[in-house]
Design an enzyme around this catalytic site. Structure first.
Site, mmCIF file in Angstrom:
data_model
loop_
_atom_site.group_PDB
_atom_site.id
_atom_site.type_symbol
_atom_site.label_atom_id
_atom_site.label_comp_id
_atom_site.label_asym_id
_atom_site.label_seq_id
_atom_site.Cartn_x
_atom_site.Cartn_y
_atom_site.Cartn_z
ATOM 1 N N ARG A 103 15.481 -13.848 -18.203
ATOM 2 C CA ARG A 103 15.478 -12.494 -17.665
ATOM 3 C C ARG A 103 14.076 -12.189 -17.162
ATOM 4 N NH1 ARG A 103 16.728 -7.005 -21.054
ATOM 5 N NH2 ARG A 103 14.727 -7.472 -22.006
ATOM 6 N N THR A 107 12.137 -6.750 -13.575
ATOM 7 C CA THR A 107 13.349 -6.264 -12.899
ATOM 8 C C THR A 107 14.566 -6.283 -13.824
ATOM 9 O OG1 THR A 107 13.991 -8.472 -12.190
ATOM 10 C CG2 THR A 107 12.517 -7.255 -10.721
ATOM 11 N N ASP A 203 12.185 -9.950 -29.271
ATOM 12 C CA ASP A 203 12.572 -11.028 -28.355
ATOM 13 C C ASP A 203 13.097 -12.209 -29.176
ATOM 14 O OD1 ASP A 203 11.632 -12.123 -25.245
ATOM 15 O OD2 ASP A 203 12.283 -13.534 -26.777
ATOM 16 N N ASP A 206 11.471 -15.682 -28.577
ATOM 17 C CA ASP A 206 10.118 -15.773 -29.135
ATOM 18 C C ASP A 206 10.162 -15.878 -30.657
ATOM 19 O OD1 ASP A 206 9.246 -15.505 -26.566
ATOM 20 O OD2 ASP A 206 8.366 -13.512 -26.816
HETATM 21 O O1 LIG Z 1 21.364 -8.768 -21.452
HETATM 22 P P1 LIG Z 1 20.082 -9.083 -20.743
HETATM 23 O O2 LIG Z 1 19.353 -7.846 -20.295
HETATM 24 O O3 LIG Z 1 20.265 -10.082 -19.640
HETATM 25 O O4 LIG Z 1 19.085 -9.706 -21.831
HETATM 26 C C1 LIG Z 1 19.489 -10.655 -22.740
HETATM 27 C C2 LIG Z 1 18.857 -11.981 -22.467
HETATM 28 O O5 LIG Z 1 17.450 -11.925 -22.732
HETATM 29 C C3 LIG Z 1 17.108 -12.938 -23.684
HETATM 30 O O6 LIG Z 1 16.742 -14.129 -23.068
HETATM 31 P P2 LIG Z 1 15.315 -14.328 -22.356
HETATM 32 O O7 LIG Z 1 15.399 -13.984 -20.903
HETATM 33 O O8 LIG Z 1 14.272 -13.604 -23.152
HETATM 34 O O9 LIG Z 1 15.114 -15.898 -22.434
HETATM 35 P P3 LIG Z 1 14.750 -16.803 -23.713
HETATM 36 O O10 LIG Z 1 16.024 -16.978 -24.475
HETATM 37 O O11 LIG Z 1 14.253 -18.065 -23.105
HETATM 38 O O12 LIG Z 1 13.707 -16.086 -24.525
HETATM 39 C C4 LIG Z 1 18.385 -13.114 -24.465
HETATM 40 O O13 LIG Z 1 18.442 -14.311 -25.196
HETATM 41 C C5 LIG Z 1 19.440 -13.010 -23.401
HETATM 42 O O14 LIG Z 1 19.685 -14.233 -22.725
HETATM 43 O O1 LIG Z 2 16.026 -6.749 -27.240
HETATM 44 C C1 LIG Z 2 16.099 -7.763 -26.507
HETATM 45 C C2 LIG Z 2 16.560 -7.705 -25.175
HETATM 46 C C3 LIG Z 2 16.634 -8.853 -24.452
HETATM 47 N N1 LIG Z 2 16.252 -10.012 -25.006
HETATM 48 C C4 LIG Z 2 15.812 -10.092 -26.282
HETATM 49 O O2 LIG Z 2 15.487 -11.189 -26.771
HETATM 50 N N2 LIG Z 2 15.731 -8.960 -26.989
HETATM 51 MG MG LIG Z 3 13.282 -14.228 -24.657
#
Ligand SMILES: O=P(O)(O)OC[C@H]1O[C@H](OP(=O)(O)OP(=O)(O)O)[C@H](O)[C@@H]1O
Ligand SMILES: O=c1cc[nH]c(=O)[nH]1
Ligand SMILES: [Mg+2]
Length: 212
Positions: A103, A107, A203, A206
């Site tokens: 994500r 944006t 997150d 993370d």
């Molecule tokens: O519903 P949304 O608004 O799309 O957000 C949710 C997404 O954000 C996080 O991933 P992230 O983009 O942080 O990637 P990561 O798993 O590599 O940390 C999470 O694991 C979802 O995939």
């Molecule tokens: O709260 C949130 C939203 C998006 N992605 C995450 O990992 N945490």
């Molecule tokens: Mg993430």
């Protein structure tokens, strides 16, 4: 879209420790896996099965076994990887495909940076794993991708979901034409101004794997 909140006290207990900012990565990883195993029980309630004739040491009987083709499990990288082992433990004969999505934190739009999935998913039951359903953008894109390849029964499994993400899924996937379900450990209060789930857990990627 059928939405099922798995409101079991053990799930609530483990989610509380998962949310706690003092929980370190090794404990977070263990809890995410354990939570997935508990959610998997609910998520697979409609897994496809067929009759199976066996003989016990006492008598013949008809049981059931998983139908072919076996279900496909799709964790959304990175954070969905933290749920994979918990799911595979319950469905060891399932196949696993991967979708890498990130994500954009400005944006809030998701981009797909990797995919390793069978081209043809017709007739397949698919379980998509991601701990967080926030705006819903990532999960909606993932499910559309699976629908384009012919998946005909999709269950999204998340640890937490925001009401905004559920509403977005309901709107975007209203014309999916095949059953789409969501199984989650909790529906939280809302999204904050930067798209994070409140109270949430921060997150997820993370907390599982560190800030990269
Ligand atoms: O519903 P949304 O608004 O799309 O957000 C949710 C997404 O954000 C996080 O991933 P992230 O983009 O942080 O990637 P990561 O798993 O590599 O940390 C999470 O694991 C979802 O995939
Ligand atoms: O709260 C949130 C939203 C998006 N992605 C995450 O990992 N945490
Ligand atoms: Mg993430």
């Amino acid at each position: 879209m059928r939405v099922h909140v798995a409101d079991h006290p053990l799930i609530a207990h483990k989610l509380t420790y998962l949310r706690d900012k003092r929980t370190d990565s090794p404990t977070f990883r263990r809890l995410a896996e354990e939570l997935m195993t508990l959610l998997a029980y609910e998520a697979t309630r409609d897994v496809r099965v067929e009759p199976f004739e066996i003989e016990t040491p006492v008598a013949p009987t008809t049981g059931i076994k998983l139908s072919n083709p076996k279900p496909l499990i799709v964790p959304i990288l990175r954070a969905g990887l933290g749920m994979l082992e918990g799911m595979v433990r319950l469905l060891p004969s399932a196949e696993v495909g991967f979708l890498g999505m990130q994500r954009n934190e400005e944006t809030l739009e998701a981009i797909t940076y990797a995919n390793r999935l069978p081209d043809d998913l017709s007739g397949r039951q698919v379980y998509v794993l991601d701990p967080m359903l926030a705006t819903g953008g990532s999960m909606i894109d993932a499910i559309r991708f699976l629908l384009e390849r012919g998946a005909d029964d999709i269950t999204a499994v998340t640890l937490l979901a925001a009401p905004e993400g559920i509403a977005a899924m309901e709107t975007a996937l209203a014309d999916a034409g095949v059953p789409v379900q969501l199984v989650t450990g909790s529906i939280d209060e809302r999204l904050n101004e930067v798209g994070y789930i409140v109270p949430g857990l921060g997150d997820a990627g993370d907390r599982l794997y560190g800030v990269v």
